[in-house]
Design an enzyme around this catalytic site. Structure first.
Site, PDB file in Angstrom:
ATOM      1  N   TYR A 143       0.818  -1.210   0.000  1.00 38.38           N
ATOM      2  CA  TYR A 143       0.000   0.000   0.000  1.00 38.38           C
ATOM      3  C   TYR A 143       0.862   1.274   0.000  1.00 38.38           C
ATOM      4  O   TYR A 143       0.421   2.320  -0.438  1.00 38.38           O
ATOM      5  CB  TYR A 143      -0.908   0.038   1.240  1.00 38.38           C
ATOM      6  CG  TYR A 143      -2.260  -0.603   1.058  1.00 38.38           C
ATOM      7  CD1 TYR A 143      -2.378  -1.911   0.596  1.00 38.38           C
ATOM      8  CD2 TYR A 143      -3.423   0.092   1.375  1.00 38.38           C
ATOM      9  CE1 TYR A 143      -3.614  -2.501   0.454  1.00 38.38           C
ATOM     10  CE2 TYR A 143      -4.670  -0.501   1.239  1.00 38.38           C
ATOM     11  CZ  TYR A 143      -4.764  -1.795   0.772  1.00 38.38           C
ATOM     12  OH  TYR A 143      -5.996  -2.376   0.636  1.00 38.38           O
ATOM     13  N   LYS A 194       3.118 -15.111   2.077  1.00 44.46           N
ATOM     14  CA  LYS A 194       3.276 -15.827   0.810  1.00 44.46           C
ATOM     15  C   LYS A 194       4.774 -16.091   0.676  1.00 44.46           C
ATOM     16  O   LYS A 194       5.431 -15.693  -0.306  1.00 44.46           O
ATOM     17  CB  LYS A 194       2.707 -14.975  -0.348  1.00 44.46           C
ATOM     18  CG  LYS A 194       2.621 -15.700  -1.671  1.00 44.46           C
ATOM     19  CD  LYS A 194       1.551 -16.784  -1.740  1.00 44.46           C
ATOM     20  CE  LYS A 194       1.634 -17.530  -3.060  1.00 44.46           C
ATOM     21  NZ  LYS A 194       0.738 -18.711  -3.118  1.00 44.46           N
ATOM     22  N   ASP A 226      -3.049 -18.009   0.198  1.00 44.16           N
ATOM     23  CA  ASP A 226      -4.069 -18.716  -0.601  1.00 44.16           C
ATOM     24  C   ASP A 226      -4.729 -19.811   0.225  1.00 44.16           C
ATOM     25  O   ASP A 226      -5.952 -19.984   0.226  1.00 44.16           O
ATOM     26  CB  ASP A 226      -3.467 -19.260  -1.911  1.00 44.16           C
ATOM     27  CG  ASP A 226      -2.161 -20.037  -1.722  1.00 44.16           C
ATOM     28  OD1 ASP A 226      -1.578 -19.982  -0.618  1.00 44.16           O
ATOM     29  OD2 ASP A 226      -1.725 -20.697  -2.691  1.00 44.16           O
ATOM     30  N   ASP A 250      -6.407  -6.779   4.218  1.00 43.93           N
ATOM     31  CA  ASP A 250      -7.541  -6.129   3.564  1.00 43.93           C
ATOM     32  C   ASP A 250      -8.466  -7.192   2.979  1.00 43.93           C
ATOM     33  O   ASP A 250      -9.683  -7.181   3.194  1.00 43.93           O
ATOM     34  CB  ASP A 250      -7.016  -5.203   2.456  1.00 43.93           C
ATOM     35  CG  ASP A 250      -8.149  -4.524   1.694  1.00 43.93           C
ATOM     36  OD1 ASP A 250      -9.091  -4.042   2.355  1.00 43.93           O
ATOM     37  OD2 ASP A 250      -8.088  -4.492   0.451  1.00 43.93           O
ATOM     38  N   ASP A 254     -12.270  -8.849   4.681  1.00 45.11           N
ATOM     39  CA  ASP A 254     -13.557  -8.844   3.958  1.00 45.11           C
ATOM     40  C   ASP A 254     -14.137 -10.252   3.921  1.00 45.11           C
ATOM     41  O   ASP A 254     -15.325 -10.464   4.131  1.00 45.11           O
ATOM     42  CB  ASP A 254     -13.381  -8.350   2.512  1.00 45.11           C
ATOM     43  CG  ASP A 254     -13.659  -6.854   2.363  1.00 45.11           C
ATOM     44  OD1 ASP A 254     -13.407  -6.113   3.336  1.00 45.11           O
ATOM     45  OD2 ASP A 254     -14.126  -6.433   1.284  1.00 45.11           O
TER      46      ASP A 254
HETATM   47  C1  IPM Z   1     -10.411  -1.036   4.082  1.00 43.80           C
HETATM   48  C2  IPM Z   1     -10.686  -0.443   2.727  1.00 43.80           C
HETATM   49  C3  IPM Z   1      -9.546   0.490   2.349  1.00 43.80           C
HETATM   50  C4  IPM Z   1      -8.278  -0.328   2.275  1.00 43.80           C
HETATM   51  C5  IPM Z   1      -9.750   1.306   1.060  1.00 43.80           C
HETATM   52  C6  IPM Z   1     -11.071   2.057   1.062  1.00 43.80           C
HETATM   53  C7  IPM Z   1      -8.610   2.245   0.813  1.00 43.80           C
HETATM   54  O1  IPM Z   1     -10.879  -1.448   1.804  1.00 43.80           O
HETATM   55  O2  IPM Z   1     -10.285  -0.268   5.052  1.00 43.80           O
HETATM   56  O3  IPM Z   1     -10.337  -2.256   4.194  1.00 43.80           O
HETATM   57  O4  IPM Z   1      -7.977  -0.906   1.215  1.00 43.80           O
HETATM   58  O5  IPM Z   1      -7.567  -0.397   3.268  1.00 43.80           O
HETATM   59 MG    MG Z   2     -10.945  -3.394   2.619  1.00 43.93          MG
END
Ligand code: IPM
Ligand code: MG
Length: 363
Positions: A143, A194, A226, A250, A254
């Site tokens: 990032y 990884k 993975d 990240d 999710d």
């Molecule tokens: C998160 C989001 C952010 C990230 C984006 C919106 C920049 O997906 O906080 O997980 O990738 O960190």
């Molecule tokens: Mg995110």
């Protein structure tokens, strides 16, 4: 004299202002119940700030975030700003806040409420009782690595570049956080990398192993990303604390959120040496913005995490969690967690129910 806390509130874009309004509603009840003073100072961020001030993270907003005891953020981004220059996109505000405030540790608890066991797309027995903490490194990795950007090759073809980079000390300090978190839980850390392909994460693994030598009370394991993605849907309950890089965290957070029923359920805390920011892990959901459909629980629980990690009131966090549990047990559901026979409510009504529960339950 009553305690005074200065909180910088950054509603942002899309559903951000809606979910923040509900969190503020709940914070006002907590404030009066505890007899404390919460100075909630709102500032624009993301697309909203770009419209108002020409920059997603205006100087005043950053300064207010720096001066606060804690920052509470809604969400940033939207289709309107997807085509503007990369450096002015709403997401840059979030990354700017994280790096300027030194928020290197991102805690994302994926804990399922019993009432939502059926809301997950996975079989109830796979997710029932799930309680994982994802510890995501937040100010390093791909990032932020240099070089980055888009240039041209000698033949004139466009070339996109990002760089995955970690120093030993960056790995050690996030390992330290993960081990500390695990010590208060089930004492298990799984470091996700990884290492079979990327040298950088091979070093990550080595550093975590070295760190663990002085912390033998914690059971350490390693997994390639993975495999971890697969194991999270195969048998998620094998995990206690997952520690991983910025990008893997990240993605995996999710994925983990869906195990709890909805991404609208996951709060987060971003912590550094001096500052802290609290935000739901979901985005600005422009498709449902302004329709009173958003789930405010992730933001409300993020405000709860603020009491736990910044204001030294873990009891408030626990009460809030119990209130959310009882509202869900009573059958109230926003659209994202709706199932047959349940009582549909909008964002505002869900906020009202939590505020009312806090009014009744908080001592
Ligand atoms: C998160 C989001 C952010 C990230 C984006 C919106 C920049 O997906 O906080 O997980 O990738 O960190
Ligand atoms: Mg995110």
């Amino acid at each position: 004299m009553s305690e005074v806390f200065n909180i910088t509130v950054l509603p942002g874009d899309g559903i951000g202002p809606e979910v923040i309004a509900e969190a503020v509603k709940v914070l006002r009840v907590i404030e009066s119940k505890l007899g404390i003073t919460l100075n909630l100072n709102e500032h624009p961020v993301g697309g909203a700030a770009y419209e108002a001030a020409g920059h997603p993270l205006p100087e005043e907003t950053l300064a207010a975030a720096r001066e606060a005891d804690a920052v509470l953020l809604g969400a940033v981004g939207g289709p309107k700003w997807e085509t503007i220059d990369f450096s002015l996109r709403p997401e840059r505000a979030l990354l700017g806040l994280r790096s300027s405030l030194g928020l290197f540790a991102n805690l994302r608890p994926a804990k399922i409420f019993k009432a939502l066991t059926g809301a997950s797309t996975l079989k109830p027995e796979v997710v029932e009782g799930l309680d994982i903490m994802v510890v995501r490194e937040l100010t390093g990795g791909i990032y932020f690595g240099q070089p980055r950007g888009i240039d041209k090759t000698e033949s004139g073809e466009r070339r996109g570049i990002n760089t995955l980079v970690y120093t030993e000390s960056e790995v050690r300090r996030i390992a330290q956080i993960a081990f500390d978190v695990a010590r208060k839980r089930n004492k298990k850390v799984c470091s996700v990398d990884k290492a079979n392909v990327l040298e950088c994460t091979g070093m990550w693994r080595d550093v975590v192993i070295e760190f663990a030598q002085d912390h033998a009370d914690i059971e350490l394991s390693h997994m390639y990303v993975d495999n971890a993605a697969m194991q999270l849907v195969r048998n998620p309950k094998q995990f206690d604390v997952i520690v991983t890089t910025n990008m893997f965290g990240d993605i995996l957070s999710d994925e983990a959120s869906m195990l709890t029923g909805s991404i609208g359920m996951l709060p987060s805390a971003s912590l550094g040496e001096k500052h802290a920011m609290y935000e739901p892990i979901h985005g600005s959901a422009p498709d449902i913005a302004g329709q009173d459909k958003a789930n405010p629980l992730a933001t409300i629980m993020s405000a709860g995490m603020m009491f736990k990690y910044s204001l030294n009131r873990e009891d408030v966090y626990n009460t809030l969690e119990a209130v959310v549990e009882s509202v869900l047990d009573a059958g109230y559901r926003t659209p994202d967690i709706m199932s047959e026979g349940m009582q549909p409510v909008g964002c505002r009504e869900m906020g009202d129910l939590i505020a009312q529960g806090v009014e009744e339950k908080l001592a």
